[in-house]
Design an enzyme around this catalytic site. Structure first.
Site, PDB file in Angstrom:
ATOM      1  N   LYS A  14       0.856  -1.182   0.000  1.00 29.74           N
ATOM      2  CA  LYS A  14       0.000   0.000   0.000  1.00 29.74           C
ATOM      3  C   LYS A  14       0.896   1.238   0.000  1.00 29.74           C
ATOM      4  CE  LYS A  14      -3.850   1.854   2.874  1.00 29.74           C
ATOM      5  NZ  LYS A  14      -4.630   1.607   4.102  1.00 29.74           N
TER       6      LYS A  14
ATOM      7  N   SER B 141      -9.678   1.589   3.380  1.00 31.28           N
ATOM      8  CA  SER B 141      -8.837   2.344   2.480  1.00 31.28           C
ATOM      9  C   SER B 141      -7.834   1.528   1.679  1.00 31.28           C
ATOM     10  CB  SER B 141      -8.054   3.386   3.286  1.00 31.28           C
ATOM     11  OG  SER B 141      -7.183   2.740   4.197  1.00 31.28           O
TER      12      SER B 141
ATOM     13  N   SER C 246      -9.670  -0.879   7.565  1.00 34.47           N
ATOM     14  CA  SER C 246      -9.138  -0.623   6.220  1.00 34.47           C
ATOM     15  C   SER C 246      -8.443  -1.799   5.553  1.00 34.47           C
ATOM     16  CB  SER C 246      -8.178   0.567   6.253  1.00 34.47           C
ATOM     17  OG  SER C 246      -8.909   1.763   6.259  1.00 34.47           O
TER      18      SER C 246
END
Ligand SMILES: [Mg+2]
Ligand SMILES: [Zn+2]
Lengths: 96, 491, 491
Positions: free
Chosen positions: C82, C157, C181
């Protein structure tokens, strides 16, 4: 809190140092008003005498011994700087 | 009848702790390094960087607390003080808000005496608290922009906050001097104001005499030298007094001391009151201070400068002036004590250290590029050598005058007194025959003086002594000369 | 081996192929690059690729293997991160415009561990800007699409991390989970995603959103792979003061041992209104599965559940407002060209550089900490957080794990919630309390809706007992393997 929650958006955006357009201000004012109203739930619960949780698993004295290590070169330190001169970061005039 | 005003002041003193690494990361600390080289992800506040406490900084803070008689916290924690400034990489400063490491405490101060040779009045200035935090970077301002060097950012910084318990510029000066002496003596920090190792903000307010509430507080910044602090608050007191006398209002504001123009000017008032949004730093765990740890640190606390001064006067009979010169400087005291231990007369030892040693040290400092290199700690002349010299005088091996001449050479070469005396043949001459013939010659050369002495003028003998000493280049034993002259003149 | 069969394999299987010499790391890397070329135009999981670097790392792994050097547990296996996890020399944008030109000068601890394990680190994965969101619509570089239905969000997210595994663009990815997330996007994309206990995985090098809640964790097709990746990145890190000093067992070995059925709790507050029927059906089936395996299922109550969202949003936004203050246009973030003085630099750079949700949360967070509101918001939220934690502690006296749906609904359409912050915040209702209590949680795929959207099952475990949690999840996943089904991304 008894009265309808509201936020002085100009005060807070200045605190947070975020410039907003008027449109954004109006939108946030109403959205955040709703959020604050939703947060009112928090006020219902009796938390008298309850210790706050700052860490889920608190410990004490998480520290290092005082042994110094090599740092960045100034080149590495300034690689991402938007503007630099004399191995330092340039900022527009700071008015004291 | 005009109203009289009195001043009430409090000081916030920031002291950089002398540690190898920074407060929350292990990159090195230091002054005068190339810009931005004492940096790493934590110092620069890069995405993902996290702080880790420096144990030594906490230990040093506890030491300061003990030194100043504070209450040491059982638990202290870290808070974020949020505000934006280009010298602060994260735009929050890790500090301590409601649980500082030390509370209370006091700083003993000495007010000026009637003359510099007379000890002044002592009193204790109360402290509010001491907390630990991280330093910010350094901004240099140019015509159109400013440059930032983050080398200083993140260095451990102790903030010592006094109560509004200072009432005159002299007290402010005395407070800072005493605080600095204590901190330097205990090895907390070199406290060099020019290097920013000790910085001071003063809160100055005035009120009509007889009232008890505090007047409007003005915060003074940029007080970068101890005398600057004194001048700054003096100016500010005059300014505020005049304003009140003219019926003007004092605004709560921050003012900057301008040392060139010798006045304070209002810093652009922030558009709103400070709202630092303190909250506990979630990246750090709190500190629990074990009483055993405090006890261990307490054992290392050196004698406080004023206590030492009192002891020197009481136990060693040193004059106030000598103790005043010694006691602010712990290495110098150690030097003196070693010297005194090896000699019979502590007062003489003190005089040599305070007069001769300090003079040579300061001269050497002036001659050298790096002043800090010439401190008493790396003084080329060991206390043993000075003691030897003093003992040679006591034993009448050298005269005081010869000793005074030898001292600079000993300092410069590191040679021992005995060595130099031998080398140069400077042993004192006590040989009776030789001195007698010199005395006879002196009387012959200056019959005037001889007559005057005989006529009852005691002081006239000194001229004769002087010429004997001169003839021996100071090596004649003054006592033998004195006895011989008196014998010859009385016959 | 053809590239389609390579990319369908799990990391564990790929390791086996490498070990038996059936393929090379370079071939694996190439197969994934081809797949990314093929599908990422539709999915948009990646923000940045460095194919040369990726292939070079794979080649290094092959060389290590050929030379018979010691290999790491992930040697030759691609892992993509990420875009909030630092990799030295690679960009880190946090999906924000303000970091568009930033290149990290250092490795996160997880990055260092992955490199040490021989992993081949691939491109940077999309997310909601600074991990603020539940749909990956808040990326400054465009949303990621759900590989199962390109009209729908992948969750957030960590939407890029979940979508990349679902679309077979990477066998393993890392995300970060502050309020769900990792688990929520894993659920919406039909893959396994796990948030470890707070303190299990170092946060050093993870661009912080809410420091007291953030944890890095793995995504994969199977629980077995999650165990493999988790054991690689876990462990105490002296660079993260909140990292917990605990032994990390080999979870992979753990899963190989026989696991006795234990007790699962169903919190009634998680099974009330607002849950999609198909989600309910799938979760009930999973409960039946566990019953069939001999698990005991008990009802329990977590009475503070409905407070978890306001508590979370008060704490997370407050911490975020401070954590994101460092993105200021001074040292490494983009500076507004309209800035004329230092104050301008902040307000304008942040105004231009941050997206709407980030601004909203920073403002909300600053408000909750501001003078006069701290006690009513932040402090009260922290106290309530204590009650939430205690609810879980009580529950875990009776059960070994808690079973809930991961998300109340399957993947929703773009725009469905983006204009209504509260409805978006409510999509984290099942995942948030886990973060507040610091507990480990995991989402494992448990079926599909009639229209083919994945559904996830959440299991919440005891602190620092990821082994048991993984074993319970593995009991289900080993047999049903919903995560091994791949979406059809052909035109
Ligand atoms: Mg202060
Ligand atoms: Zn301070």
């Amino acid at each position: 809190m008894s009265e309808e929650p509201s936020m002085d958006i100009d005060y807070v955006t200045n605190l947070a140092r975020i410039e907003l357009t008027q449109e954004e201000k109006d939108k946030f004012q109403s959205q955040l008003g709703d959020v604050l109203k939703y947060f009112e739930k928090l006020q219902d619960l009796d938390v008298e005498g309850v210790e706050p949780t700052a860490h889920a698993f608190p410990r004490f004295n998480v520290w290092d011994e005082d042994v110094s290590k090599e740092g960045f070169s100034s080149e590495k330190a300034l690689k991402n700087a938007p503007k630099s001169r004399n191995e330092q970061v340039v900022v527009p005039k700071v008015v004291e | 009848m005009s109203v009289k005003y009195e001043t009430v002041m409090g000081l916030e003193v920031h002291v950089q702790l002398d540690t190898n690494s920074k407060m929350f990361t292990r990159v090195g600390t230091g002054f005068g390094k190339p810009p931005n080289t004492l940096t790493d992800p934590v110092v620069l506040g890069l995405p993902g960087a996290l702080p880790v406490m420096n144990r030594e900084a906490i230990e040093k803070s506890i030491k300061v607390g003990l030194l100043l008689g504070c209450k040491i916290a059982e638990v202290c924690k870290w808070d974020r003080k949020n505000y934006f400034y280009p010298d602060m990489p994260k735009n929050y400063q890790i500090s301590q808000f409601d649980q500082p490491i030390c509370e209370g405490g006091e700083v003993e101060i000495e007010l000026p005496g009637e003359t510099p040779t007379v000890m002044g009045e002592h009193r204790k200035v109360m402290l509010t608290r001491i907390h630990l935090e991280e330093d910010v970077g350094k901004l240099t301002h140019y015509e159109r922009d400013s440059l930032v060097d983050y080398n200083r950012a993140g260095s451990p910084l102790l903030e010592i906050v006094s109560e509004p318990d200072l009432f005159t510029p002299d007290e402010v000066f005395a407070y800072l001097t005493s605080l600095r002496n204590s901190l330097v003596s205990a090895g907390i920090s070199p406290c060099d104001m020019e290097k920013g190792q000790l910085r001071c903000d003063a809160n100055v307010s005035i009120r009509p005499v007889g009232t008890t509430t505090l007047g409007t507080k003005v915060e003074l910044k940029n007080l970068n030298t101890i005398s600057g602090v004194k001048q700054g608050v003096e100016y500010e007191i005059r300014r505020q007094t005049k304003a009140l006398e003219n019926g003007e209002e004092i605004f709560q504001e921050t003012r900057r001391w301008n040392p060139e123009e010798k006045r304070t000017t209002s810093m652009r008032s922030k558009e709103m009151a400070h709202d630092y949004r303190y909250f506990p730093d979630p990246d750090l765990m709190p500190v629990k201070i074990d009483p055993e740890w405090v006890k261990r640190i307490a054992k290392e606390i050196p004698e406080k400068p004023f206590d030492k001064q009192r002891r020197y006067m009481a136990e060693m009979n040193l004059p106030y002036t000598a103790t005043a010169a010694l006691c602010g400087d712990r290495p110098l005291c150690e030097y003196f004590e070693k010297t005194a231990d090896l000699t019979k007369d502590s007062v003489k030892a003190a005089n040599w250290v305070v007069n001769d040693l300090l003079r040579e040290l300061s001269q050497a400092g002036k001659d050298s590029d790096n002043e800090s290199e010439i401190s008493v700690e790396n003084c080329p002349l060991a206390p043993e050598s000075l003691a030897e010299l003093i003992n040679l005088i006591e034993e009448n091996v050298v005269s005081n005058n010869v000793a005074k001449e030898l001292f600079p050479e000993m300092f410069a070469t590191g040679k021992s007194a005995a060595e130099l005396v031998n080398e140069k043949g400077l042993e004192m001459k006590s040989d009776g025959d030789e001195i007698e013939s010199l005395c006879v010659k002196a009387i012959e050369d200056d019959p005037d003086a001889a007559e005057k002495y005989k006529g009852g003028k005691e002081g006239a003998i000194n001229a004769l002594k002087g010429s004997v000493m001169k003839a021996t280049r100071g090596q004649a034993n003054p006592q033998v000369v004195d006895e011989t002259l008196r014998r010859l003149l009385s016959s | 081996m053809d590239s389609n069969s390579l990319i369908s394999k799990t990391a564990t299987e790929l390791s086996g192929e490498l070990e038996s010499g059936n393929c090379k790391a370079v071939e694996i890397a190439q197969a994934y690059l081809e797949q990314i070329d093929r599908v990422d135009g539709k999915v948009h999981a990646f923000l940045h690729r460095d194919d040369d670097d990726f292939l070079a790392q794979a080649k290094d792994s092959d060389e290590r293997r050929e030379k018979g050097e010691t290999l790491g547990p992930l040697d030759g296996i691609p892992v993509c991160l990420k875009d909030v996890i630092s990799v030295e020399g690679q960009p880190l944008t946090a999906a924000s415009k303000i970091l568009q030109d930033y290149v990290s000068p250092y490795d996160a601890t997880v990055t260092r561990k992955l490199k040490a394990a021989g992993a081949v680190i691939g491109g940077r994965l999309n997310l909601d800007e600074f991990a603020m969101g539940s749909s990956t619509e808040n990326s400054a570089y465009g949303p990621t699409r759900n590989p199962w239905d390109l009209e729908r969000v992948p969750g957030g997210s960590s939407g890029g991390s979940s979508a990349a595994v679902a679309a077979r663009e990477a066998p393993l990815t890392l995300g970060s989970d502050t309020g769900g997330s990792i688990r929520q996007p894993a659920s919406l994309c039909g893959v396994v995603g796990m948030k470890p206990t707070y303190g299990m995985v170092s946060r050093y090098g993870l661009a912080a959103f809410a420091s007291s809640l953030d944890q890095i964790g793995p995504f994969s097709q199977t629980v077995e792979d999650t165990a493999l990746l988790l054991e690689t990145i876990s462990g105490h890190d002296p660079l993260d003061s909140t990292s917990y000093p605990t032994e990390v067992p080999s979870y992979s070995e753990f899963l190989k041992q026989k696991h006795e059925p234990c007790t699962l709790g169903l919190p009634k507050e998680f099974f009330g209104e607002g849950m999609d029927d198909e989600v309910r059906t799938a979760v009930e089936k999973a409960i039946e599965f566990y019953k069939g395996k001999g698990y005991e299922i008990v009802d329990l109550s977590l009475p503070t559940t409905d407070l978890s969202i306001p508590v979370y949003y008060v704490i997370a936004t407050a911490e975020a407002s401070s954590n994101l203050a460092r993105y200021d246009g001074i040292r490494y973030t983009s500076r507004s060209e309209r800035a004329e003085n230092a104050v301008d630099v902040y307000a304008k750079s942040r105004g231009e550089g941050f997206g709407e949700e980030v601004k909203r949360r920073c403002i909300l967070g600053a408000y909750g900490l501001s003078s006069g509101y701290y006690d009513a918001y932040y402090l009260r939220a922290q106290k309530t957080r204590t009650l939430i934690r205690q609810d879980f502690e009580r529950a875990f006296e009776k059960v070994d794990a808690i079973l809930t749906p991961t998300s109340p609904t399957p993947a929703f359409k773009f725009g469905a919630k983006s204009e209504d912050p509260i409805s978006m915040y409510l999509s984290d209702v099942y995942t948030i309390s886990t973060n507040l209590a610091g507990l480990p949680g995991l989402s494992v795929p448990c079926g599909f809706t009639e229209s083919g959207l994945p559904i996830g099952l959440q299991l919440i475990g005891k602190a620092f007992d990821e082994g048991t949690l993984l074993s319970i999840a593995h009991d289900f996943d080993r047999e049903l393997q919903f995560g091994r089904q791949a979406p059809n991304l052909e035109d």
